[in-house]
Design a protein around this motif. Structure first.
Motif, mmCIF file in Angstrom:
data_model
loop_
_atom_site.group_PDB
_atom_site.id
_atom_site.type_symbol
_atom_site.label_atom_id
_atom_site.label_comp_id
_atom_site.label_asym_id
_atom_site.label_seq_id
_atom_site.Cartn_x
_atom_site.Cartn_y
_atom_site.Cartn_z
ATOM 1 N N ALA A 1 0.861 -1.186 0.000
ATOM 2 C CA ALA A 1 0.000 0.000 0.000
ATOM 3 C C ALA A 1 0.894 1.232 0.000
ATOM 4 O O ALA A 1 1.700 1.420 0.907
ATOM 5 C CB ALA A 1 -0.896 -0.013 1.227
ATOM 6 N N LYS B 1 -1.021 7.715 -2.275
ATOM 7 C CA LYS B 1 -1.344 8.127 -3.651
ATOM 8 C C LYS B 1 -0.631 9.414 -4.053
ATOM 9 O O LYS B 1 -0.673 9.806 -5.221
ATOM 10 C CB LYS B 1 -2.848 8.236 -3.858
ATOM 11 C CG LYS B 1 -3.608 9.065 -2.882
ATOM 12 C CD LYS B 1 -5.102 8.904 -3.186
ATOM 13 C CE LYS B 1 -5.955 9.186 -1.975
ATOM 14 N NZ LYS B 1 -7.297 8.651 -2.088
ATOM 15 N N LYS C 1 -4.769 4.006 -10.924
ATOM 16 C CA LYS C 1 -5.897 4.717 -10.318
ATOM 17 C C LYS C 1 -6.277 4.044 -8.998
ATOM 18 O O LYS C 1 -6.334 2.825 -8.917
ATOM 19 C CB LYS C 1 -7.104 4.686 -11.260
ATOM 20 C CG LYS C 1 -6.858 5.347 -12.597
ATOM 21 C CD LYS C 1 -8.158 5.344 -13.402
ATOM 22 C CE LYS C 1 -7.923 5.740 -14.842
ATOM 23 N NZ LYS C 1 -7.406 4.626 -15.662
ATOM 24 N N ALA C 2 -6.576 4.863 -8.011
ATOM 25 C CA ALA C 2 -6.943 4.323 -6.702
ATOM 26 C C ALA C 2 -8.203 3.469 -6.793
ATOM 27 O O ALA C 2 -8.430 2.579 -5.985
ATOM 28 C CB ALA C 2 -7.129 5.453 -5.699
ATOM 29 N N SER C 3 -9.029 3.707 -7.827
ATOM 30 C CA SER C 3 -10.307 2.992 -7.949
ATOM 31 C C SER C 3 -10.162 1.607 -8.583
ATOM 32 O O SER C 3 -11.068 0.780 -8.487
ATOM 33 C CB SER C 3 -11.274 3.831 -8.783
ATOM 34 O OG SER C 3 -10.689 4.128 -10.038
ATOM 35 N N LYS D 1 -1.990 -1.436 -3.832
ATOM 36 C CA LYS D 1 -2.992 -0.360 -3.870
ATOM 37 C C LYS D 1 -2.426 0.977 -3.436
ATOM 38 O O LYS D 1 -1.407 1.057 -2.752
ATOM 39 C CB LYS D 1 -4.196 -0.723 -2.998
ATOM 40 C CG LYS D 1 -3.925 -0.790 -1.523
ATOM 41 C CD LYS D 1 -5.233 -1.141 -0.803
ATOM 42 C CE LYS D 1 -5.043 -1.211 0.686
ATOM 43 N NZ LYS D 1 -6.251 -1.646 1.373
ATOM 44 N N LEU D 2 -3.108 2.004 -3.865
ATOM 45 C CA LEU D 2 -2.799 3.362 -3.429
ATOM 46 C C LEU D 2 -3.715 3.703 -2.265
ATOM 47 O O LEU D 2 -4.883 3.326 -2.273
ATOM 48 C CB LEU D 2 -3.043 4.349 -4.576
ATOM 49 C CG LEU D 2 -2.298 4.117 -5.877
ATOM 50 C CD1 LEU D 2 -2.599 5.245 -6.858
ATOM 51 C CD2 LEU D 2 -0.792 4.002 -5.651
ATOM 52 N N ILE D 3 -3.173 4.388 -1.296
ATOM 53 C CA ILE D 3 -4.013 4.758 -0.148
ATOM 54 C C ILE D 3 -3.917 6.255 0.121
ATOM 55 O O ILE D 3 -3.015 6.907 -0.354
ATOM 56 C CB ILE D 3 -3.629 3.986 1.129
ATOM 57 C CG1 ILE D 3 -2.134 4.186 1.433
ATOM 58 C CG2 ILE D 3 -3.965 2.532 0.991
ATOM 59 C CD1 ILE D 3 -1.753 3.677 2.788
#
Ligand code: CO
Length: 152
Positions: A45, A48, A127-129, A150-152
């Motif tokens: 993680a 972002k 993209k975070a989504s 993932k980006l957090i």
């Protein structure tokens, strides 16, 4: 006021919360591939705000890379199986990643036991989504050597 004893307790809580996450609040990510054919983290993680990460991989095993090599590949989870299939065809000389594979966000080299490698990966297309995974593309490894990116 925080005394030394409660600081130690807090440290313990913090490290157990993040024990399986390669997250240091920075854009540097450190992952180990262990002799048990596993990564030491199940999730990567990164903030972002990182435009780029430095991904450091250490292989703590002892076997040669042609036998038990490991890398890290990052892609959308939905692309993982096709990236792996093409990577297998590409072979060890290409680090089990198809050359110029646009589905791949970034990847390290395949390394053998005792080796380390590092790569800078731009996150401009992440993209975070969307759902992303990291995995080892050495044939047969990704069924166990994988996790969430993932980006957090
Ligand atoms: Co592997």
């Amino acid at each position: 006021m925080l005394n030394i004893k409660s600081s130690i307790v807090l440290l313990g809580i913090t490290s157990s919360l993040f024990a399986n996450v390669a997250f240091a609040g920075t854009c540097d990510v450190n992952v180990e591939a262990t002799p048990a054919m596993a990564f030491n983290v199940k999730e990567i993680a990164v903030p972002k705000t990182c435009k780029e990460i430095t991904l450091n991989l250490k292989n703590t095993g002892t076997m040669a890379k042609a036998v038990m090599g490991h890398n890290i590949v990052i892609s959308k989870t939905t692309d993982m199986q096709s990236v792996l299939a093409d990577g297998s065809t590409a072979g060890l000389a290409n680090n089990y990643v198809k050359q110029n594979d646009e589905r791949v966000i970034g990847h390290t080299s395949v390394i053998g036991g005792g080796e380390t490698t590092s790569v800078k990966i731009k996150l401009s297309n992440v993209k975070a989504s969307d759902g992303y995974s990291f995995y080892c593309s050495f044939p047969g490894h990704a069924s166990v050597m994988k996790g969430v990116f993932k980006l957090i």
